[in-house]
Design an enzyme around this catalytic site. Structure first.
Site, PDB file in Angstrom:
ATOM      1  N   GLY A  70       0.798  -1.221   0.000  1.00 26.57           N
ATOM      2  CA  GLY A  70       0.000   0.000   0.000  1.00 26.57           C
ATOM      3  C   GLY A  70       0.829   1.268   0.000  1.00 26.57           C
ATOM      4  O   GLY A  70       0.293   2.364   0.117  1.00 26.57           O
ATOM      5  N   LEU A  71       2.150   1.140  -0.143  1.00 29.05           N
ATOM      6  CA  LEU A  71       2.997   2.347  -0.164  1.00 29.05           C
ATOM      7  C   LEU A  71       3.342   2.791  -1.587  1.00 29.05           C
ATOM      8  O   LEU A  71       4.167   3.679  -1.783  1.00 29.05           O
ATOM      9  CB  LEU A  71       4.282   2.119   0.629  1.00 29.05           C
ATOM     10  CG  LEU A  71       4.132   1.869   2.127  1.00 29.05           C
ATOM     11  CD1 LEU A  71       5.493   1.726   2.785  1.00 29.05           C
ATOM     12  CD2 LEU A  71       3.356   2.991   2.808  1.00 29.05           C
ATOM     13  N   SER A  78       4.675   0.857  -4.137  1.00 37.25           N
ATOM     14  CA  SER A  78       5.935   0.334  -4.684  1.00 37.25           C
ATOM     15  C   SER A  78       5.835   0.080  -6.185  1.00 37.25           C
ATOM     16  O   SER A  78       6.792   0.320  -6.925  1.00 37.25           O
ATOM     17  CB  SER A  78       6.340  -0.953  -3.966  1.00 37.25           C
ATOM     18  OG  SER A  78       5.359  -1.956  -4.162  1.00 37.25           O
ATOM     19  N   ASP A  87      -1.455   6.829  -7.396  1.00 35.93           N
ATOM     20  CA  ASP A  87      -0.074   6.434  -7.050  1.00 35.93           C
ATOM     21  C   ASP A  87       0.930   6.910  -8.093  1.00 35.93           C
ATOM     22  O   ASP A  87       1.987   7.438  -7.749  1.00 35.93           O
ATOM     23  CB  ASP A  87       0.041   4.902  -6.966  1.00 35.93           C
ATOM     24  CG  ASP A  87      -0.605   4.353  -5.716  1.00 35.93           C
ATOM     25  OD1 ASP A  87      -1.449   5.056  -5.133  1.00 35.93           O
ATOM     26  OD2 ASP A  87      -0.281   3.212  -5.333  1.00 35.93           O
TER      27      ASP A  87
HETATM   28  O1  PMV Z   1      -3.308  -0.053  -1.244  1.00 35.52           O
HETATM   29  P1  PMV Z   1      -3.097   0.878  -2.375  1.00 35.52           P
HETATM   30  O2  PMV Z   1      -1.896   1.750  -2.191  1.00 35.52           O
HETATM   31  O3  PMV Z   1      -3.157   0.206  -3.703  1.00 35.52           O
HETATM   32  O4  PMV Z   1      -4.306   1.955  -2.331  1.00 35.52           O
HETATM   33  C1  PMV Z   1      -5.598   1.620  -2.704  1.00 35.52           C
HETATM   34  C2  PMV Z   1      -6.445   2.854  -2.614  1.00 35.52           C
HETATM   35  C3  PMV Z   1      -7.906   2.612  -2.944  1.00 35.52           C
HETATM   36  O5  PMV Z   1      -8.550   3.864  -2.775  1.00 35.52           O
HETATM   37  C4  PMV Z   1      -8.514   1.619  -2.002  1.00 35.52           C
HETATM   38  C5  PMV Z   1      -8.068   2.129  -4.391  1.00 35.52           C
HETATM   39  C6  PMV Z   1      -7.704   3.138  -5.475  1.00 35.52           C
HETATM   40  O6  PMV Z   1      -7.436   2.678  -6.611  1.00 35.52           O
HETATM   41  O7  PMV Z   1      -7.723   4.358  -5.230  1.00 35.52           O
END
Ligand code: PMV
Length: 305
Positions: A91-92, A94, A138
């Site tokens: 979730g960071l 990467s 991201d």
């Molecule tokens: O866990 P990550 O860093 O892939 O974040 C997911 C964020 C969500 O809002 C749950 C999904 C998205 O695509 O925005």
């Protein structure tokens, strides 16, 4: 050999709600993935995952990057070396960081002329090829850096306090968690929709608080955001353990960052207690990293190694 790096990210507010068009605030953190590239006779990709050629199973992001960049330049052989400070799949961001840094390194090596906007767009295309329905958050934040209000892509001031990340080291699938929230929303629309819109509203309130540097109030809102994330089922015992360990040892705030389920939590701390909070997270079974946010997105590290 050219080396570029790109940062990971944490969500201060708004994960999951952002999927439904609500506002979110995401910030780049000074944890980077470095990608070095040099021309070679064959395609070689080296990382902690192993040493491969073009390989969509082991190195999907970089393999797609090479194929995509072959549209802009005559890339036959290339050696790519990846070194990352970011834990994979937690979730960071990467995957965004390795994608963005690889695109930029090849862009510079082959003089493709891609702008930063082009790099962010191409990186998002590649994340979508690998993951299906990835949001541009991201890849945008990793390319541009800073604290960014999504979906407007508006840059806010930097957060001037230490950020401590706690990793549960438990795998979580973003796709599955996003699917679970969608199911809950269709089962109880009149309950879940206001929760998501309240989460979005927090980013709107936080925008001026960031400008004022009012981290105590931002922290209160982040803690409410955590409660709402828990209410839509994306928490876990491991995450809660780390969240409460951080709060009980004096963090300004602590919440999940990213999809939840496992992965990471994030805490804002005071200058003098980041170490204590990191220790508390470790004592609660997590892996702690003390970091800061950064204005710098993708950058050239070196032209010769
Ligand atoms: O866990 P990550 O860093 O892939 O974040 C997911 C964020 C969500 O809002 C749950 C999904 C998205 O695509 O925005």
């Amino acid at each position: 050999m050219i080396t570029c790096s790109a940062p990971g990210k944490v969500y201060l507010f708004g994960e999951h709600a952002v999927v439904y068009g609500e506002n979110a605030i995401c910030c780049a953190v000074e944890l980077r993935t470095k990608v070095s590239v040099e021309k070679s006779n064959e395609i070689i990709i080296e990382s902690a995952l192993g040493c491969t050629g073009l390989d969509h199973k082991i190195h999907p992001y970089v393999s797609y990057v090479i194929e995509k960049m072959q549209q802009f330049a005559d890339i036959k052989g290339i050696r790519i070396i990846i070194k990352s400070e970011l834990p994979i799949g937690s979730g960071l961001g990467s995957s965004a960081a390795v994608t963005v840094a690889s695109i930029q390194a090849l862009n510079l090596l082959f003089d493709c002329g891609l702008s930063q906007e082009d790099v962010a767009k191409t990186a998002h295309e590649i994340e979508r090829m690998v993951q299906g329905n990835a949001s541009p958050t991201d890849t945008y934040v990793s390319t541009m850096g800073g604290v960014v209000m999504i979906p407007l892509k508006k840059k806010l001031d930097l957060i001037d306090c230490p950020i401590v990340v706690g990793n549960t080291n438990k795998f979580s699938s973003t796709k599955e968690l996003v699917g679970n929230v969608a199911k809950l929303k269709s089962e109880f629309p009149c309950i879940v929709e206001p929760i998501l819109s309240n989460i979005g509203q927090m980013s709107v309130l936080a925008e001026s608080l960031v400008a004022q540097g009012d981290y105590e109030t931002i922290g209160k809102l982040m803690n409410i955001n955590q409660g709402l994330l828990d209410s839509i089922g994306v928490g876990s015992a491991e995450l809660s353990n780390l969240v409460y360990a951080a709060r009980n040892s004096g963090a300004i705030s602590a919440k999940i960052t990213g999809a939840g389920g496992g992965g990471c939590m994030v805490a804002l701390t005071r200058e003098d207690n980041a170490e204590d909070i990191a220790k508390a997270i470790e004592n609660a079974g997590g892996e702690a990293i003390i970091t800061k946010n950064t204005e710098e997105g993708v950058r050239l590290e070196s032209l010769h190694g």
